[in-house]
Motif scaffolding. Structure first.
Motif, PDB file in Angstrom:
ATOM      1  N   ILE A  32      -3.707 -89.520 -50.365  1.00  0.00           N
ATOM      2  CA  ILE A  32      -4.366 -89.510 -51.681  1.00  0.00           C
ATOM      3  C   ILE A  32      -4.644 -90.939 -52.136  1.00  0.00           C
ATOM      4  O   ILE A  32      -5.744 -91.270 -52.602  1.00  0.00           O
ATOM      5  N   SER A  33      -3.649 -91.811 -51.978  1.00  0.00           N
ATOM      6  CA  SER A  33      -3.795 -93.202 -52.410  1.00  0.00           C
ATOM      7  C   SER A  33      -4.919 -93.899 -51.654  1.00  0.00           C
ATOM      8  O   SER A  33      -5.751 -94.597 -52.250  1.00  0.00           O
ATOM      9  N   ILE A  34      -4.942 -93.710 -50.341  1.00  0.00           N
ATOM     10  CA  ILE A  34      -5.984 -94.351 -49.530  1.00  0.00           C
ATOM     11  C   ILE A  34      -7.361 -93.793 -49.883  1.00  0.00           C
ATOM     12  O   ILE A  34      -8.346 -94.526 -49.966  1.00  0.00           O
ATOM     13  N   GLY A  35      -7.426 -92.476 -50.096  1.00  0.00           N
ATOM     14  CA  GLY A  35      -8.704 -91.862 -50.455  1.00  0.00           C
ATOM     15  C   GLY A  35      -9.245 -92.394 -51.765  1.00  0.00           C
ATOM     16  O   GLY A  35     -10.432 -92.749 -51.874  1.00  0.00           O
ATOM     17  N   ILE A  36      -8.391 -92.454 -52.789  1.00  0.00           N
ATOM     18  CA  ILE A  36      -8.811 -92.994 -54.084  1.00  0.00           C
ATOM     19  C   ILE A  36      -9.177 -94.464 -53.955  1.00  0.00           C
ATOM     20  O   ILE A  36     -10.160 -94.944 -54.532  1.00  0.00           O
ATOM     21  N   PHE A  37      -8.396 -95.188 -53.152  1.00  0.00           N
ATOM     22  CA  PHE A  37      -8.687 -96.616 -52.925  1.00  0.00           C
ATOM     23  C   PHE A  37     -10.067 -96.798 -52.288  1.00  0.00           C
ATOM     24  O   PHE A  37     -10.844 -97.655 -52.703  1.00  0.00           O
ATOM     25  N   CYS A  38     -10.365 -95.974 -51.276  1.00  0.00           N
ATOM     26  CA  CYS A  38     -11.661 -96.086 -50.593  1.00  0.00           C
ATOM     27  C   CYS A  38     -12.820 -95.753 -51.525  1.00  0.00           C
ATOM     28  O   CYS A  38     -13.801 -96.499 -51.615  1.00  0.00           O
ATOM     29  N   ILE A  39     -12.700 -94.631 -52.230  1.00  0.00           N
ATOM     30  CA  ILE A  39     -13.800 -94.187 -53.088  1.00  0.00           C
ATOM     31  C   ILE A  39     -14.017 -95.162 -54.246  1.00  0.00           C
ATOM     32  O   ILE A  39     -15.118 -95.680 -54.452  1.00  0.00           O
ATOM     33  N   ILE A  40     -12.942 -95.419 -55.010  1.00  0.00           N
ATOM     34  CA  ILE A  40     -13.081 -96.273 -56.195  1.00  0.00           C
ATOM     35  C   ILE A  40     -13.354 -97.716 -55.790  1.00  0.00           C
ATOM     36  O   ILE A  40     -14.178 -98.411 -56.414  1.00  0.00           O
ATOM     37  N   GLY A  41     -12.679 -98.176 -54.733  1.00  0.00           N
ATOM     38  CA  GLY A  41     -12.895 -99.547 -54.279  1.00  0.00           C
ATOM     39  C   GLY A  41     -14.323 -99.776 -53.824  1.00  0.00           C
ATOM     40  O   GLY A  41     -14.966-100.757 -54.223  1.00  0.00           O
ATOM     41  N   VAL A  42     -14.833 -98.874 -53.013  1.00  0.00           N
ATOM     42  CA  VAL A  42     -16.201 -99.038 -52.515  1.00  0.00           C
ATOM     43  C   VAL A  42     -17.216 -98.898 -53.637  1.00  0.00           C
ATOM     44  O   VAL A  42     -18.158 -99.698 -53.746  1.00  0.00           O
ATOM     45  N   LEU A  43     -17.032 -97.896 -54.505  1.00  0.00           N
ATOM     46  CA  LEU A  43     -17.969 -97.704 -55.619  1.00  0.00           C
ATOM     47  C   LEU A  43     -17.991 -98.926 -56.533  1.00  0.00           C
ATOM     48  O   LEU A  43     -19.056 -99.376 -56.970  1.00  0.00           O
ATOM     49  N   SER A  44     -16.814 -99.486 -56.822  1.00  0.00           N
ATOM     50  CA  SER A  44     -16.739-100.660 -57.692  1.00  0.00           C
ATOM     51  C   SER A  44     -17.386-101.872 -57.030  1.00  0.00           C
ATOM     52  O   SER A  44     -18.139-102.617 -57.672  1.00  0.00           O
ATOM     53  N   ALA A  45     -17.075-102.063 -55.732  1.00  0.00           N
ATOM     54  CA  ALA A  45     -17.638-103.212 -55.015  1.00  0.00           C
ATOM     55  C   ALA A  45     -19.154-103.102 -54.915  1.00  0.00           C
ATOM     56  O   ALA A  45     -19.877-104.089 -55.145  1.00  0.00           O
ATOM     57  N   VAL A  46     -19.648-101.918 -54.592  1.00  0.00           N
ATOM     58  CA  VAL A  46     -21.090-101.731 -54.447  1.00  0.00           C
ATOM     59  C   VAL A  46     -21.793-101.886 -55.791  1.00  0.00           C
ATOM     60  O   VAL A  46     -22.855-102.520 -55.879  1.00  0.00           O
ATOM     61  N   GLU A  47     -21.197-101.337 -56.856  1.00  0.00           N
ATOM     62  CA  GLU A  47     -21.810-101.478 -58.182  1.00  0.00           C
ATOM     63  C   GLU A  47     -21.852-102.939 -58.609  1.00  0.00           C
ATOM     64  O   GLU A  47     -22.866-103.420 -59.130  1.00  0.00           O
ATOM     65  N   SER A  48     -20.751-103.666 -58.368  1.00  0.00           N
ATOM     66  CA  SER A  48     -20.711-105.083 -58.734  1.00  0.00           C
ATOM     67  C   SER A  48     -21.725-105.873 -57.911  1.00  0.00           C
ATOM     68  O   SER A  48     -22.412-106.760 -58.432  1.00  0.00           O
ATOM     69  N   LEU A  49     -21.816-105.544 -56.622  1.00  0.00           N
ATOM     70  CA  LEU A  49     -22.770-106.225 -55.753  1.00  0.00           C
ATOM     71  C   LEU A  49     -24.202-105.941 -56.187  1.00  0.00           C
ATOM     72  O   LEU A  49     -25.049-106.848 -56.243  1.00  0.00           O
TER      73      LEU A  49
END
Length: 416
Positions: A32-49
């Motif tokens: 669960i932790s890795i899944g949330i990390f991947c989804i939220i991390g990637v979405l945040s990084a892509v949005e910021s980029l």
């Protein structure tokens, strides 16, 4: 009142699961932790980029048409036809400036090459000569850090006045005040009248003039053959007048340039008209793919985590079978047992999701300290999305175990 009692019992059982078998619970919630990390991390990084890139591209102006030899988009046409086109030149600029009723500004620039600058004993090589017409500062919002822009008299007279990029000025003068100093370039003396602001730390900067040596077209035309269309690449920019659409501006540009270049009716345009939306659409498509990839990676990680949480709940149901029987014998209804185990599953998944968000925050802080030119921002909407997503996973993971517990026969449960 009943829900509060069920919730309190569920929290107690969830804590018991976490503390009773730490390793098993940790490994189960890791998905669960890795899944949330991947989804939220990637979405945040892509949005910021995307925000960084779109903000950088916005400097080009969404009401400006850029006339070039090559199109920014759709290069699937005849490459040889594009190659044979002449670069836009000062004649194109003059034709458009004189005959464009829908334009508020028309500007032209070209880059003839790199030059070497000298000031006393200091020498700087590699600065690019940027030859421009007078309208550049209003067309591209050029920011002057020190000094000033050319006056109209200086432009019309072709005065030996130069603007320097931030980096070039620092390398040539160091701690010395550059404005008002005389430098040499190609055997000619120029007075430095201004230094541009630093380009900044944007990840992509389409207007990076840090290494620029800016002179006016009227000055450069005196010692460089700028009429050669094929020797130097050039661009013409047309800013739409208020009240006119870019489509109207493009129609006027096409008519005027075809006429001034004497193109026959059946001949294709010998120029490309580009605008910011072309790049913006391509960038949005790329970031859409990145978001999808990141979401899929996180989704599959969450599925693994959900299966692990479901396994915990099956074990929990088995360990508490006799207790379930006692509760049912004392009058507990099915939905109470169902709600108790579902709530426990949701709490476990939310805890896993919180760990995932903490991983995102930690990774964001580390990356932001390393890459100053690109800062990742974790928005509140993604944090809420992560928690709600974890809760949904908890409901799905706990539905079957909770259903089995709720349907148990009281007598058989107490015997087991």
């Amino acid at each position: 009142m009943l829900f509060l009692k069920v919730f309190t019992e569920s929290v107690r059982q969830a804590i018991a699961q976490l503390t009773g078998n730490k390793l098993r619970t940790f490994l189960s919630l890791l998905g669960i932790s890795i899944g949330i990390f991947c989804i939220i991390g990637v979405l945040s990084a892509v949005e910021s980029l995307e925000d960084s890139v779109q903000g950088s591209l916005a400097k080009l102006g969404d009401d400006v048409v850029y006339i070039d030899k090559w199109p920014w988009k759709d290069n699937s046409g005849d490459w040889w036809e594009y190659y044979q086109r002449p670069y836009p030149d000062h004649d194109d600029y003059e034709a458009l400036k004189e005959r464009m009723p829908t334009a508020s500004l028309v500007s032209y620039w070209t880059v003839p090459g790199v030059k070497t600058l000298k000031y006393q004993r200091n020498t700087v090589e590699g600065g690019f000569l940027f030859v421009t017409t007078y309208e550049l500062n209003r067309m591209l919002n050029i920011e002057i850090g020190k000094g000033r822009y050319w006056s109209s008299a200086e432009y019309n007279g072709g005065s030996d006045k130069v603007l320097l990029g931030f980096t070039i000025a620092q390398e040539l003068f160091g701690a010395i005040e550059p404005v008002g100093k005389t430098i040499k370039m190609g055997g000619r003396k120029y007075e430095v009248i201004g230094v541009l602001e630093a380009a900044g730390g944007d990840l992509i900067n389409p207007l990076d003039f840090d290494d620029a040596i800016m002179v006016t077209y009227t000055n450069a035309a005196r010692f460089i053959n700028l009429k050669n269309r094929n020797r130097f690449g050039g661009s013409v920019a047309v800013k739409a007048k208020e009240g006119f659409s870019l489509e109207q501006v493009q129609d006027d540009i096409r008519g005027i340039l075809r006429s001034s270049r004497r193109l026959r009716p059946r001949e294709n345009d010998s120029f490309a008209m580009n605008q910011l939306s072309m790049i913006a659409d391509q960038v949005s498509g790329i970031f859409g793919v990145l978001n999808t990839v990141g979401f899929l990676i996180g989704f599959f990680s969450i599925i693994v985590g959900a299966i692990s949480v479901a396994n915990i709940m099956f074990v929990s149901v088995k360990e508490r079978t006799s207790l379930i029987g006692v509760k049912k014998a004392l009058g507990a209804r099915q939905f109470v047992i169902l709600l108790e185990f579902l709530t426990e599953s949701v709490i476990l998944c939310i805890i896993g999701g919180l760990f995932g968000l903490l991983l995102v925050v930690g990774a964001t802080m580390v990356l932001n300290s390393i890459f100053e030119s690109f800062q990742i921002t974790l928005s509140v909407k993604y944090a809420i999305f992560g928690i709600l997503g974890s809760a949904v996973v908890g409901i799905l993971a706990g539905a079957i175990p909770a259903g089995l517990a709720a349907k148990m026969d009281a007598v058989e449960a107490m015997r087991s």
